[in-house]
Design a protein around this motif. Structure first.
Motif, short mmCIF file in Angstrom:
data_model
loop_
_atom_site.label_atom_id
_atom_site.label_comp_id
_atom_site.label_asym_id
_atom_site.label_seq_id
_atom_site.Cartn_x
_atom_site.Cartn_y
_atom_site.Cartn_z
N ALA A 1 24.60 42.79 34.70
CA ALA A 1 25.02 43.65 33.51
C ALA A 1 26.31 42.86 32.99
CB ALA A 1 25.69 45.18 33.70
N ASP A 2 26.47 43.44 31.58
CA ASP A 2 27.56 42.94 30.85
C ASP A 2 28.45 44.10 31.07
OD1 ASP A 2 25.32 41.81 28.46
OD2 ASP A 2 26.84 40.38 29.38
N ALA B 1 21.42 47.27 40.53
CA ALA B 1 21.44 45.90 40.87
C ALA B 1 21.43 45.63 42.48
CB ALA B 1 22.63 45.21 40.11
N ILE B 2 22.16 46.50 42.94
CA ILE B 2 22.32 46.38 44.57
C ILE B 2 21.35 47.35 45.29
CG2 ILE B 2 24.62 45.71 44.25
CD1 ILE B 2 25.38 48.73 44.93
N GLY B 3 20.31 47.90 44.58
CA GLY B 3 19.34 48.65 45.34
C GLY B 3 19.47 49.93 45.62
N ALA B 4 20.63 50.62 45.11
CA ALA B 4 21.22 51.63 45.45
C ALA B 4 20.61 53.09 44.52
CB ALA B 4 22.75 51.85 45.04
N LYS B 5 20.73 54.06 45.11
CA LYS B 5 20.20 55.14 44.30
C LYS B 5 21.62 55.80 43.65
CE LYS B 5 16.28 56.50 46.82
NZ LYS B 5 15.57 57.70 47.57
N THR C 1 37.64 45.64 35.25
CA THR C 1 36.41 45.32 34.53
C THR C 1 35.54 46.67 34.88
OG1 THR C 1 36.21 43.36 35.32
CG2 THR C 1 34.05 44.09 34.89
N TYR C 2 35.15 47.15 33.42
CA TYR C 2 34.15 48.35 33.40
C TYR C 2 32.85 48.07 33.29
CZ TYR C 2 38.81 50.66 32.62
OH TYR C 2 40.04 51.21 32.85
N VAL C 3 32.07 48.76 34.30
CA VAL C 3 30.38 48.35 34.23
C VAL C 3 29.66 49.73 34.18
CG1 VAL C 3 28.70 47.11 35.16
CG2 VAL C 3 30.93 46.20 35.44
N PRO C 4 28.66 49.78 33.45
CA PRO C 4 28.00 50.89 33.57
C PRO C 4 27.39 51.36 35.20
CG PRO C 4 27.02 49.62 31.68
CD PRO C 4 28.19 48.75 32.41
N ASP D 1 41.84 42.15 21.35
CA ASP D 1 43.38 42.37 21.83
C ASP D 1 43.42 42.73 23.27
OD1 ASP D 1 44.38 41.14 19.42
OD2 ASP D 1 44.84 43.25 18.75
N ASP D 2 42.51 43.69 23.64
CA ASP D 2 42.95 44.15 24.99
C ASP D 2 41.52 44.09 25.84
OD1 ASP D 2 45.30 44.93 24.52
OD2 ASP D 2 44.75 46.82 23.37
N LYS D 3 40.30 43.89 25.20
CA LYS D 3 39.11 44.00 25.98
C LYS D 3 38.19 42.49 25.78
CE LYS D 3 38.98 48.91 25.49
NZ LYS D 3 38.17 50.08 24.59
N ALA D 4 37.43 42.45 26.55
CA ALA D 4 36.50 41.15 26.49
C ALA D 4 35.20 41.47 27.21
CB ALA D 4 37.17 39.96 26.97
N VAL D 5 34.05 41.21 26.52
CA VAL D 5 32.98 41.27 27.28
C VAL D 5 32.61 40.18 28.09
CG1 VAL D 5 30.27 41.43 26.94
CG2 VAL D 5 31.78 42.45 25.08
N VAL D 6 32.30 40.77 29.43
CA VAL D 6 32.36 39.76 30.81
C VAL D 6 30.81 39.79 31.20
CG1 VAL D 6 34.56 39.61 31.10
CG2 VAL D 6 33.28 41.12 32.16
N ALA D 7 30.27 38.82 31.94
CA ALA D 7 28.95 39.07 32.64
C ALA D 7 29.31 39.26 34.00
CB ALA D 7 28.25 37.67 32.54
N VAL D 8 28.58 40.36 34.56
CA VAL D 8 28.80 40.67 36.07
C VAL D 8 27.53 40.38 36.77
CG1 VAL D 8 29.12 42.82 37.54
CG2 VAL D 8 30.38 42.62 35.31
N HIS D 9 28.02 39.49 37.72
CA HIS D 9 26.67 38.97 38.60
C HIS D 9 26.87 39.56 39.90
CE1 HIS D 9 25.60 35.20 36.16
NE2 HIS D 9 26.68 35.91 35.54
#
Length: 233
Positions: free
Chosen positions: A191-192, A210-214, A200-203, A176-184
């Motif tokens: 990540a999903d 993914a961006i080479g950061a610490k 959009t919430y991403v771990p 109803d309020d959320k959906a799993v989306v692919a983050v590129h």
């Protein structure tokens, strides 16, 4: 960094032979834990009577430590009604049974979050047992004691339908309020994420890597620091 599909595939072989409702609940558990930044591995599913007897012999008539008090026919694993889980580590190869581990750095033990999610899906937890506690163990009895299962009785269609209805209801509420989306990132899946009311919430760790950061976490200030290559904190 593992995708949801990769995490699911690692458990797929151990889900074979499970009761259909238990199978669906186990898949839902993997998905929901992943969405919280906690990848898990199903380490045990259906266990034959011979396998159960061999496990029971460990620490008794065979070398090793005692890992079960159940003989063949005296475990819900033997009827496809139970699974065991472990925390899947970031390398995607090793697992942890550390019940205090906080891999997603939300100040809540990952193990506790997995158990809470499992209970929402109608699993019973071996850690709640009054006697011997089996912390990785999750089961669905459908109201059937082991002596009834040994006598040949199996979960009724109505009992399994009730579990499936619960799973569908929870999924409907989530959708109803959320959906799993692919983050590129630069065209490559990182990540999903979870899309919730336009946000959009991403771990954080997955996105940072993914961006080479610490990335680091300061529990005193409850601050997550993401540092790009060449930048100072």
């Amino acid at each position: 960094m593992l995708t949801l599909t990769q995490v699911q595939n690692k458990s797929s072989a151990r889900l074979a032979g499970l009761n259909p409702a238990v199978h669906s609940a186990a898949v839902a558990l993997i998905q929901r834990c992943y969405a919280c930044g906690i990848p898990i591995l199903i380490t045990q599913g259906l266990r034959t009577l011979a396998e159960q007897e061999a496990l029971y012999a460990q620490g008794r008539t065979k070398p090793g430590t005692v890992v079960t008090h159940a003989r063949g026919g005296y475990s819900y694993h033997n009827y496809g009604l139970a699974v065991d889980f472990a925390l899947l580590l970031p390398d995607g190869k090793n697992v942890s049974w550390d019940m205090l581990r906080d891999g997603n750095e939300d100040r809540i033990a990952d193990w506790r979050q997995v158990v809470q999610t499992a209970k929402i899906l109608d699993f019973e937890w071996g850690g709640d047992w009054s006697g011997f506690k089996d912390y990785p163990h999750l089961q669905m009895t459908f109201g059937l004691a082991l002596d009834r299962l040994r006598a040949g009785e199996r979960p009724s269609g109505a009992a399994m339908a009730a579990v499936n209805d619960l799973l569908k209801k929870n999924e409907a509420i989530k959708k109803d309020d959320k959906a799993v989306v692919a983050v590129h990132v630069n065209g490559v899946k990182a990540a999903d994420g979870m899309l919730d009311k336009g946000i959009t919430y991403v771990p954080a760790r997955m996105l940072a890597e993914a961006i080479g950061a610490k990335i680091s976490y300061d529990p005193t200030t409850r601050t997550v620091d993401i540092t790009l290559p060449g930048e100072k904190n």
